[in-house]
Design a protein around this motif. Structure first.
Motif, PDB file in Angstrom:
ATOM      1  N   VAL A  35      71.426  51.968  41.721  1.00 52.58           N
ATOM      2  CA  VAL A  35      72.327  51.333  42.683  1.00 52.58           C
ATOM      3  C   VAL A  35      72.448  52.258  43.881  1.00 52.58           C
ATOM      4  O   VAL A  35      72.771  53.440  43.733  1.00 52.58           O
ATOM      5  CB  VAL A  35      73.711  51.064  42.069  1.00 52.58           C
ATOM      6  N   VAL A  36      72.191  51.717  45.057  1.00 50.55           N
ATOM      7  CA  VAL A  36      72.249  52.502  46.291  1.00 50.55           C
ATOM      8  C   VAL A  36      73.576  52.224  46.981  1.00 50.55           C
ATOM      9  O   VAL A  36      73.844  51.105  47.387  1.00 50.55           O
ATOM     10  CB  VAL A  36      71.076  52.156  47.232  1.00 50.55           C
ATOM     11  N   VAL A 206      70.097  58.284  50.381  1.00 51.34           N
ATOM     12  CA  VAL A 206      68.817  57.627  50.110  1.00 51.34           C
ATOM     13  C   VAL A 206      68.034  57.514  51.411  1.00 51.34           C
ATOM     14  O   VAL A 206      68.543  57.019  52.422  1.00 51.34           O
ATOM     15  CB  VAL A 206      69.044  56.241  49.481  1.00 51.34           C
ATOM     16  N   GLU A 207      66.798  57.978  51.373  1.00 50.35           N
ATOM     17  CA  GLU A 207      65.946  57.960  52.561  1.00 50.35           C
ATOM     18  C   GLU A 207      64.981  56.780  52.575  1.00 50.35           C
ATOM     19  O   GLU A 207      64.607  56.279  53.635  1.00 50.35           O
ATOM     20  CB  GLU A 207      65.146  59.263  52.650  1.00 50.35           C
ATOM     21  N   ASP A 208      64.563  56.338  51.381  1.00 45.93           N
ATOM     22  CA  ASP A 208      63.568  55.264  51.341  1.00 45.93           C
ATOM     23  C   ASP A 208      63.622  54.571  49.987  1.00 45.93           C
ATOM     24  O   ASP A 208      63.917  55.202  48.957  1.00 45.93           O
ATOM     25  CB  ASP A 208      62.161  55.828  51.580  1.00 45.93           C
ATOM     26  N   VAL A 209      63.369  53.270  50.000  1.00 44.20           N
ATOM     27  CA  VAL A 209      63.278  52.466  48.776  1.00 44.20           C
ATOM     28  C   VAL A 209      61.994  51.667  48.873  1.00 44.20           C
ATOM     29  O   VAL A 209      61.839  50.849  49.784  1.00 44.20           O
ATOM     30  CB  VAL A 209      64.488  51.522  48.627  1.00 44.20           C
ATOM     31  N   GLN A 240      69.900  50.921  57.786  1.00 44.41           N
ATOM     32  CA  GLN A 240      69.277  52.236  57.882  1.00 44.41           C
ATOM     33  C   GLN A 240      68.107  52.404  56.917  1.00 44.41           C
ATOM     34  O   GLN A 240      67.387  53.397  56.991  1.00 44.41           O
ATOM     35  CB  GLN A 240      70.338  53.324  57.663  1.00 44.41           C
ATOM     36  N   LEU A 241      67.894  51.431  56.037  1.00 46.55           N
ATOM     37  CA  LEU A 241      66.758  51.446  55.133  1.00 46.55           C
ATOM     38  C   LEU A 241      65.770  50.369  55.573  1.00 46.55           C
ATOM     39  O   LEU A 241      66.154  49.219  55.792  1.00 46.55           O
ATOM     40  CB  LEU A 241      67.205  51.183  53.694  1.00 46.55           C
ATOM     41  N   ARG A 307      75.055  50.694  66.127  1.00 47.18           N
ATOM     42  CA  ARG A 307      73.608  50.606  65.989  1.00 47.18           C
ATOM     43  C   ARG A 307      73.144  51.705  65.031  1.00 47.18           C
ATOM     44  O   ARG A 307      73.690  52.805  65.015  1.00 47.18           O
ATOM     45  CB  ARG A 307      72.925  50.768  67.351  1.00 47.18           C
ATOM     46  N   HIS A 308      72.135  51.374  64.256  1.00 41.39           N
ATOM     47  CA  HIS A 308      71.624  52.334  63.274  1.00 41.39           C
ATOM     48  C   HIS A 308      70.729  53.375  63.956  1.00 41.39           C
ATOM     49  O   HIS A 308      70.007  53.053  64.893  1.00 41.39           O
ATOM     50  CB  HIS A 308      70.833  51.594  62.196  1.00 41.39           C
ATOM     51  N   PRO A 309      70.800  54.639  63.483  1.00 40.82           N
ATOM     52  CA  PRO A 309      71.664  55.130  62.397  1.00 40.82           C
ATOM     53  C   PRO A 309      73.115  55.280  62.859  1.00 40.82           C
ATOM     54  O   PRO A 309      73.366  55.706  63.992  1.00 40.82           O
ATOM     55  CB  PRO A 309      71.044  56.485  62.050  1.00 40.82           C
ATOM     56  N   LEU A 310      74.041  54.905  62.008  1.00 44.43           N
ATOM     57  CA  LEU A 310      75.455  54.976  62.363  1.00 44.43           C
ATOM     58  C   LEU A 310      75.908  56.431  62.408  1.00 44.43           C
ATOM     59  O   LEU A 310      75.554  57.229  61.541  1.00 44.43           O
ATOM     60  CB  LEU A 310      76.283  54.198  61.342  1.00 44.43           C
ATOM     61  N   PRO A 311      76.692  56.791  63.423  1.00 42.09           N
ATOM     62  CA  PRO A 311      77.094  58.200  63.574  1.00 42.09           C
ATOM     63  C   PRO A 311      78.044  58.642  62.472  1.00 42.09           C
ATOM     64  O   PRO A 311      78.992  57.925  62.137  1.00 42.09           O
ATOM     65  CB  PRO A 311      77.784  58.218  64.940  1.00 42.09           C
TER      66      PRO A 311
END
Length: 384
Positions: A35-36, A206-209, A240-241, A307-311
């Motif tokens: 679960v992310v 999480v950086e990537d799925v 962001q993913l 806007r992504h990436p959210l600060p």
């Protein structure tokens, strides 16, 4: 940050951060379901899976409950988000089921509090869509007819009949739901999750799925997770993913502010006998609610798209807080000398349809994202 007597919080004004934040994932592990994100939706998903004997891992970038789960106004809504008249036009066949889902979500959260033994200052007061003019009362009656036709429990009345401040003309009471401390509630769900068989890794972004073979590979800075299935419960952070479907939802920053403590006699003079949460009928509403610490929490009024990436580490804008104060003083003129003590904000996900969204990206990647500001009830329900 403290400006003009107001503390601008980088977290929330309801609670302090947990003192037992868990370490990040290091190395490679395997599980049945990953679960992310550890908001109410993600925690509820992982908790339900763990209770059913599934080998589940939850990955959270900060700590569970860090996002809007603990930053909202604490109004557990029994009605759907969005403009009801517009939803009736766009989704006439779906609206009755959406109304049932909203009411059932509030009841589900009430049962979750009881089952998990969560003490979060809950008051089953319902919430009122309040009108500030006769014209808005006309809208209230139209909305009430739509909701009643869809099977909702609603009541239209004057401010005196509904027990809300007399500066409002009247409104629509949704008696299902009420008020809580959302921070305490979120920490309660977190405690239950940490006590379960779920493996929880906080401080793990999480950086990537990516689907891989018969499963999914989830990459994080210190390692990776090989899972049979993945659930994205990323809400406003989903964009962001790269695997998240585009245009599911837009991230919107919502601001809340809390007054300094108010003398109980002055609060009693408002006529707010029901203690129901109040939401104005403006296109972009402003919410008001009483708290057990004799303060009033108010929010929204102005939305800010992200806007992504959210600060990270964002605080409320002074101009937005100033607008909230103007609204507060216009609706509570007898409290014109009362100022705000703290302000905070959080990212919520608004969907184009104003309906909650859930589905599948692939056979092994699922998502539940976007409750349109009603995630306090609907996110735990969707997750479970």
């Amino acid at each position: 940050m403290r400006t003009k007597g107001i503390d601008y919080m980088t977290f929330t004004g309801w609670i302090d951060p947990p003192s037992d934040v868990l370490p990040a994932l290091a190395g490679e592990i395997t599980c049945e379901v990953a679960v992310v994100d550890g908001g109410l939706g993600g925690m509820s998903t992982a908790l339900r899976l763990a209770e059913r004997g599934v080998d589940v891992v939850l990955l959270e970038a900060e700590f569970c409950g860090h996002g809007s789960s603990s930053r909202n106004a604490g109004q557990l809504a029994g009605g759907p988000g969005g403009a009801i008249q517009m939803l009736d036009i766009l989704h006439p066949r779906r609206l009755p089921s959406v109304v049932r889902f909203a009411e059932n979500s509030a009841h589900f959260v009430e049962s979750l509090m009881e089952r998990l033994g969560i003490e979060c200052d809950y008051e089953p007061t319902g919430n009122v869509g309040a009108a500030v003019s006769r014209g808005q009362m006309g809208r209230v009656r139209r909305v009430a007819r739509i909701l009643a036709r869809c099977g909702a429990t609603v009541e239209v009345g004057t401010s005196a009949e509904l027990g809300i401040p007399r500066t409002f003309v009247g409104g629509l009471l949704e008696p299902v739901g009420g008020l809580m401390n959302p921070g305490k509630f979120t920490l309660g769900v977190r405690r239950a999750l940490l006590a379960s068989s779920a493996r929880v890794f906080e401080r793990t972004r999480v950086e990537d799925v990516q689907p891989s073979g018969n499963g999914v590979l989830v990459s994080v800075p210190g390692g990776r997770v090989r899972a049979e299935r993945v659930v994205l419960s990323t809400n406003a952070f989903g964009g962001q993913l790269s695997i998240t479907p585009k245009r599911l939802a837009s991230p919107i920053w919502v601001t809340e502010a809390e007054t300094a403590p108010i003398d109980p006699a002055r609060l009693a003079a408002l006529g707010w006998t029901s203690r129901s949460g109040v939401v104005t009928q403006h296109a972009i509403m402003q919410n008001y609610r009483l708290t057990p610490r004799n303060t009033i929490v108010t929010g929204v009024r102005r939305l800010q798209r992200g806007r992504h990436p959210l600060p990270p580490g964002r605080t409320a804008d002074e101009s937005v807080v100033g607008g909230l104060l103007d609204g507060f003083r216009s609706h509570f003129p007898s409290l014109g000398d009362v100022g705000f003590e703290r302000a905070w904000g959080g990212w919520v996900a608004i969907t184009p349809s104003w309906l909650p969204v859930a589905g599948q990206v692939t056979d092994t990647v699922h998502y539940s994202i976007g409750c349109n500001g009603h995630g306090l009830g609907q996110a735990p329900t969707s997750g479970s």
